[in-house]
Scaffold this active site. Structure first.
Site, mmCIF file in Angstrom:
data_model
loop_
_atom_site.group_PDB
_atom_site.id
_atom_site.type_symbol
_atom_site.label_atom_id
_atom_site.label_comp_id
_atom_site.label_asym_id
_atom_site.label_seq_id
_atom_site.Cartn_x
_atom_site.Cartn_y
_atom_site.Cartn_z
ATOM 1 N N GLY A 210 3.209 37.290 -72.286
ATOM 2 C CA GLY A 210 3.875 38.331 -73.075
ATOM 3 C C GLY A 210 3.898 39.664 -72.357
ATOM 4 O O GLY A 210 3.662 40.714 -72.955
ATOM 5 N N GLY B 210 6.296 42.998 -73.098
ATOM 6 C CA GLY B 210 6.055 43.884 -74.237
ATOM 7 C C GLY B 210 5.412 45.206 -73.858
ATOM 8 O O GLY B 210 5.149 45.474 -72.683
ATOM 9 N N GLN B 211 5.135 46.017 -74.886
ATOM 10 C CA GLN B 211 4.645 47.385 -74.666
ATOM 11 C C GLN B 211 3.347 47.419 -73.854
ATOM 12 O O GLN B 211 3.259 48.129 -72.854
ATOM 13 C CB GLN B 211 4.412 48.068 -76.030
ATOM 14 C CG GLN B 211 4.012 49.532 -75.899
ATOM 15 C CD GLN B 211 3.385 50.114 -77.165
ATOM 16 O OE1 GLN B 211 2.990 49.381 -78.073
ATOM 17 N NE2 GLN B 211 3.285 51.428 -77.216
ATOM 18 N N ASP C 32 7.837 30.244 -73.571
ATOM 19 C CA ASP C 32 7.385 30.777 -74.855
ATOM 20 C C ASP C 32 5.953 30.306 -75.077
ATOM 21 O O ASP C 32 5.652 29.134 -74.813
ATOM 22 C CB ASP C 32 8.320 30.216 -75.947
ATOM 23 C CG ASP C 32 8.148 30.937 -77.266
ATOM 24 O OD1 ASP C 32 6.988 31.055 -77.728
ATOM 25 O OD2 ASP C 32 9.165 31.362 -77.839
ATOM 26 N N TYR D 226 1.020 39.645 -90.444
ATOM 27 C CA TYR D 226 0.458 39.986 -89.126
ATOM 28 C C TYR D 226 -1.067 40.100 -89.230
ATOM 29 O O TYR D 226 -1.805 39.542 -88.418
ATOM 30 C CB TYR D 226 1.088 41.300 -88.660
ATOM 31 C CG TYR D 226 0.553 41.880 -87.375
ATOM 32 C CD1 TYR D 226 0.601 41.187 -86.176
ATOM 33 C CD2 TYR D 226 0.014 43.175 -87.365
ATOM 34 C CE1 TYR D 226 0.125 41.750 -84.999
ATOM 35 C CE2 TYR D 226 -0.450 43.752 -86.192
ATOM 36 C CZ TYR D 226 -0.400 43.032 -85.013
ATOM 37 O OH TYR D 226 -0.869 43.604 -83.854
ATOM 38 N N LYS E 229 -4.121 37.994 -87.542
ATOM 39 C CA LYS E 229 -5.137 38.647 -86.700
ATOM 40 C C LYS E 229 -6.551 38.258 -87.148
ATOM 41 O O LYS E 229 -7.420 38.000 -86.316
ATOM 42 C CB LYS E 229 -4.944 40.171 -86.697
ATOM 43 C CG LYS E 229 -3.742 40.608 -85.884
ATOM 44 C CD LYS E 229 -3.936 40.244 -84.420
ATOM 45 C CE LYS E 229 -2.690 40.100 -83.625
ATOM 46 N NZ LYS E 229 -2.865 39.499 -82.295
ATOM 47 N N ILE F 102 -0.696 51.933 -80.461
ATOM 48 C CA ILE F 102 -0.720 52.323 -79.047
ATOM 49 C C ILE F 102 0.520 53.166 -78.743
ATOM 50 O O ILE F 102 1.643 52.770 -79.064
ATOM 51 C CB ILE F 102 -0.771 51.082 -78.125
ATOM 52 C CG1 ILE F 102 -1.981 50.192 -78.465
ATOM 53 C CG2 ILE F 102 -0.792 51.500 -76.648
ATOM 54 C CD1 ILE F 102 -3.350 50.822 -78.285
HETATM 55 C C1 AKB Z 1 1.658 47.431 -85.486
HETATM 56 O O1 AKB Z 1 1.980 48.548 -85.908
HETATM 57 O O2 AKB Z 1 1.979 46.386 -86.054
HETATM 58 C C2 AKB Z 1 0.804 47.355 -84.244
HETATM 59 C C3 AKB Z 1 -0.648 47.266 -84.556
HETATM 60 C C4 AKB Z 1 -1.367 48.423 -85.135
HETATM 61 O O3 AKB Z 1 -1.249 46.253 -84.328
HETATM 62 N N1 AKB Z 1 1.070 48.478 -83.409
#
Ligand code: AKB
Length: 320
Positions: free
Chosen positions: A10, A13-14, A55, A145, A149, A175
């Protein structure tokens, strides 16, 4: 630990796009392999070392790439972030969970020495104490998300206990960076605000002015990732869930910081669904475990970051 071959999954990405260049600088271009799904990373990434397109959900391709390059460290930066995850929860589950289990299984099967898998402040939820959020606390997120995590932290720690593997990770705050734009996150406003400040002198924010969130500037993010990668594993009591803090900020405070450099800068607000995600996250983070176990210490506060962001972005945007 002496690492010889690292693959960064990945890295279009940023974080991945900058982390790979820093690792190539430290370990040698030929020893750090890049990966992206199909988005081409920068020419710099593509030209400075090996790169494999696949992927993370394609386990066979991940296995073959790790075997071919004889990697001894997998860094998994492939993820669907919080805002995109709310718009497409199944995509977030698929990439974040199936991607991670593929990384862990390939690492186990090939006896890869080390895995880095990031978590996020999204692992916390509305019932977590929001100020100075402790290392050990309630993990009941309300975003998909965040669910991935928490599950990812538990899964990684399971592989540590069950198979004796070396797996590390931090709970990244938002970030802020000036090279690759973030995509699909709730903290993305904190990057967009600097681009718009330079381009238009104004910014419309999708979070309320007093929404306090933990943030970190990219140089500190790279430092914390690499410091943890290089830490003495025998000294770590935690593994894949370190709280790491730098500073906390609201959109209003960020605008005030920008105004110290661009006095005419203005901000207005048009709140959307990302407010609910931000409201479920901490205001500030207690990172004493990371400080004690591997010496974490950030360098940038808000004003130091703002000065650097505006300088670097100003030069970059003027060149276009
Ligand atoms: C998001 O905003 O989803 C991410 C994070 C805080 O994990 N930058």
């Amino acid at each position: 630990m002496e690492l010889k071959k690292i693959i960064v999954i990945g890295c279009a990405g940023q974080i991945g796009s900058e982390l790979i260049m820093e690792l190539r600088h430290l370990y040698g271009n030929k020893n750090v392999i890049g990966n992206g799904r199909k988005t081409a990373p920068s020419e710099k990434v593509l030209e400075s070392g090996d790169f494999e397109f696949f992927d993370v959900t394609e386990k066979n391709k991940l296995f073959e790439a790790c075997k071919k390059h004889q990697v001894d460290c997998i860094i998994n930066m492939a993820a669907i972030l919080s805002a995109t995850g709310e718009q497409n929860p199944m995509l977030a589950w698929n990439v974040n969970m199936n991607g991670l289990i593929n990384v862990l299984e390939v690492a186990r099967e090939l006896k890869v020495k080390q895995v880095f898998n990031p978590s996020s402040i999204a692992a916390f939820g509305p019932s977590t104490p929001q100020d100075n959020t402790p290392q050990e606390t309630v993990l009941k997120p309300t975003s998909m998300y965040g669910v991935t995590k928490v599950a990812g932290e538990l899964l990684a720690d399971y592989y540590v206990q069950k198979y004796g593997m070396d797996i590390r990770g931090v709970r990244y705050p938002g970030i802020i960076s000036n090279e690759t734009l973030p995509g699909g996150g709730t903290t993305d406003y904190a990057v967009a605000i600097y681009y718009d400040a330079i381009k238009y002198g104004k910014y419309t924010c999708f979070l309320k002015e007093d929404t306090m969130l933990p943030m970190m500037y990219m140089p500190d993010c790279l430092k914390c990732t690499i410091d943890l990668l290089q830490a003495d594993y025998s000294k770590l009591k935690h593994h894949s869930d370190f709280n790491v803090g730098a500073f906390s900020v609201t959109p209003k405070l960020m605008a005030e910081s920008i105004r110290k450099q661009i006095p005419d800068f203005t901000i207005d607000y048009n709140i959307d669904f990302r407010q609910a995600i931000a409201d479920s996250w901490p205001n500030s983070i207690d990172d004493s475990a990371a400080r004690a176990e591997w010496g974490w210490k950030p360098s940038y506060d808000l004003d130091a970051m703002t000065a650097d962001m505006l300088k670097v972005l100003g030069e970059k945007l003027r060149k276009r």
